[in-house]
Enzyme design. Structure first.
Site, PDB file in Angstrom:
ATOM      1  N   ALA A 249      37.304  41.225  50.400  1.00 12.29           N
ATOM      2  CA  ALA A 249      37.843  39.874  50.563  1.00 12.29           C
ATOM      3  C   ALA A 249      37.672  39.111  49.260  1.00 12.29           C
ATOM      4  O   ALA A 249      36.923  39.528  48.374  1.00 12.29           O
ATOM      5  CB  ALA A 249      37.113  39.165  51.697  1.00 12.29           C
ATOM      6  N   LYS A 250      38.367  38.004  49.197  1.00 11.63           N
ATOM      7  CA  LYS A 250      38.328  37.169  47.982  1.00 11.63           C
ATOM      8  C   LYS A 250      36.894  36.824  47.573  1.00 11.63           C
ATOM      9  O   LYS A 250      36.544  36.824  46.401  1.00 11.63           O
ATOM     10  CB  LYS A 250      39.078  35.858  48.206  1.00 11.63           C
ATOM     11  CG  LYS A 250      40.557  36.019  48.391  1.00 11.63           C
ATOM     12  CD  LYS A 250      41.294  36.072  47.057  1.00 11.63           C
ATOM     13  CE  LYS A 250      42.668  36.682  47.253  1.00 11.63           C
ATOM     14  NZ  LYS A 250      43.400  36.049  48.342  1.00 11.63           N
ATOM     15  N   ARG A 251      36.057  36.545  48.603  1.00  7.72           N
ATOM     16  CA  ARG A 251      34.706  36.083  48.278  1.00  7.72           C
ATOM     17  C   ARG A 251      33.854  37.179  47.640  1.00  7.72           C
ATOM     18  O   ARG A 251      32.773  36.915  47.138  1.00  7.72           O
ATOM     19  CB  ARG A 251      34.016  35.505  49.520  1.00  7.72           C
ATOM     20  CG  ARG A 251      33.805  36.518  50.606  1.00  7.72           C
ATOM     21  CD  ARG A 251      33.132  35.937  51.820  1.00  7.72           C
ATOM     22  NE  ARG A 251      33.182  36.900  52.909  1.00  7.72           N
ATOM     23  CZ  ARG A 251      34.232  37.078  53.681  1.00  7.72           C
ATOM     24  NH1 ARG A 251      35.307  36.341  53.512  1.00  7.72           N
ATOM     25  NH2 ARG A 251      34.228  38.002  54.632  1.00  7.72           N
ATOM     26  N   ASP A 252      34.330  38.422  47.656  1.00  8.15           N
ATOM     27  CA  ASP A 252      33.583  39.475  46.977  1.00  8.15           C
ATOM     28  C   ASP A 252      33.648  39.305  45.459  1.00  8.15           C
ATOM     29  O   ASP A 252      32.897  39.952  44.732  1.00  8.15           O
ATOM     30  CB  ASP A 252      34.104  40.859  47.389  1.00  8.15           C
ATOM     31  CG  ASP A 252      33.785  41.156  48.851  1.00  8.15           C
ATOM     32  OD1 ASP A 252      32.615  40.963  49.231  1.00  8.15           O
ATOM     33  OD2 ASP A 252      34.683  41.540  49.599  1.00  8.15           O
ATOM     34  N   GLY A 253      34.559  38.462  45.005  1.00  8.51           N
ATOM     35  CA  GLY A 253      34.592  38.121  43.586  1.00  8.51           C
ATOM     36  C   GLY A 253      35.312  39.152  42.748  1.00  8.51           C
ATOM     37  O   GLY A 253      35.192  40.355  42.992  1.00  8.51           O
TER      38      GLY A 253
END
Ligand code: GLU
Length: 316
Positions: A249-253
């Site tokens: 996901a996006k929050r994994d950076g």
């Protein structure tokens, strides 16, 4: 000049087509780019055309489709013909729904999402299947629901509870077919209907996509048979997971092309990373195409760890 060069073959006319069909809800992450690359490789390595279809019947973020296409082009993928937009193809979807309705194969459903979650699945029904609450409503019951002003979705009156498909990577796969939604309560065609109609109408006979969609595929293939449409060949490819084995996901950076470019990587390096995750050292699509062997593809998810990749590419 080498003398043993084989005579030039006449250009091969594409037979059938593959496709990539992103939903424009945000930027593509590395997992989506990898799936797109695989769809491109499967199509091009089998002489198929490769089509692009934006699946914009659902949540659309402004500018996302354009950024997705730009990112795909930036890593070197190309596609044939104009980009299709699912929202512009709704007349076809509704025509298919009307045919099913005329054949008695649909019914209106007034259930809310919550009611469906709360209703116990029929005693012997498959897990996660619609329990059939509205399937056999009497005319009076239906009229009462309508009078309450409940928006009706239209569901398939399925004649089966299971259907088997063959997948290039998973082999024979049997899965649930329930009375799934064909037209949403807001009148928009549902994904499972639109995807079947569009693939067939566009001459797509090869569907390569993430294996999160494998469980939906028996529904889609069954619907194709009801509509008299040929079912495509399927290849459901492994997803990309983060270190916690959860879907990337996006929050994994550092997971979108824009993120990677901002870190100083070139699109070619991002391509090389995707190719590397598939077991290849190629740094551009043409080179990878020459080496691509679907039978050697990893069957396990790619575990993406942003930290490792930063070290691997030698960037700060
Ligand atoms: N639009 C779907 C998605 O982005 C993919 C549909 C498909 O490939 O059949 O998840």
């Amino acid at each position: 000049m080498p003398h043993d060069v084989a005579p030039k073959q006449p250009p091969v006319r594409p037979v059938g087509a593959g496709r990539f069909a992103p939903s424009p809800s945000g930027d593509l992450h590395l997992g989506n780019l990898r799936t797109a690359l695989l769809a491109w490789l499967f199509a091009r390595s089998t002489g198929r055309a490769f089509l692009m279809r934006i699946e914009d019947l659902d949540r659309v973020r402004a500018g996302a489709a354009e950024r997705q296409l730009a990112d795909l082009a930036a890593i070197g993928l190309d596609w044939d013909g104009p980009v299709a937009r699912q929202s512009e193809r709704q007349a076809l979807h509704h025509a298919a729904i009307d045919r099913l309705t005329a054949a008695g194969a649909t019914y209106e459903c007034y259930c809310t999402r919550r009611e469906i979650q709360q209703a116990a699945t029929a005693p012997h029904g498959p897990m996660g299947a619609y329990p059939g609450t509205c399937r056999d409503l009497t005319d009076a019951e239906r009229a009462a629901r309508r009078a309450e002003g409940r928006p009706a979705a239209l569901r398939l009156r399925s004649q089966t509870t299971e259907f088997e498909i063959v997948d290039e990577l998973h082999g024979r796969y049997r899965g649930v077919v329930d009375d799934f939604v064909l037209r949403r309560g807001d009148g928009i065609p549902a994904y499972n209907l639109a995807v079947v109609v569009d693939d067939a109408d566009q001459g797509i006979d090869q569907v390569v996509r993430g294996d999160d969609l494998l469980p939906s595929t028996p529904r889609q293939a069954y619907l194709a048979t009801l509509l008299g449409l040929p079912a495509p060949r399927y290849a459901h490819v492994p997803l990309v997971l983060n270190r916690e084995n959860k879907r990337l996901a996006k929050r994994d950076g550092a997971v979108t092309l824009a993120d990677r470019l901002a870190m100083g990587e070139a699109p070619r390096q991002v391509f090389a990373m995707l190719a590397g995750s598939l077991g290849y050292t190629a740094t551009d699509p043409a080179e990878l195409l020459a080496e691509f062997r679907p039978e050697d593809l990893p069957r396990e998810p790619w575990i993406f760890d942003a930290v490792d990749v930063v070290q691997f590419t030698g960037n700060p």
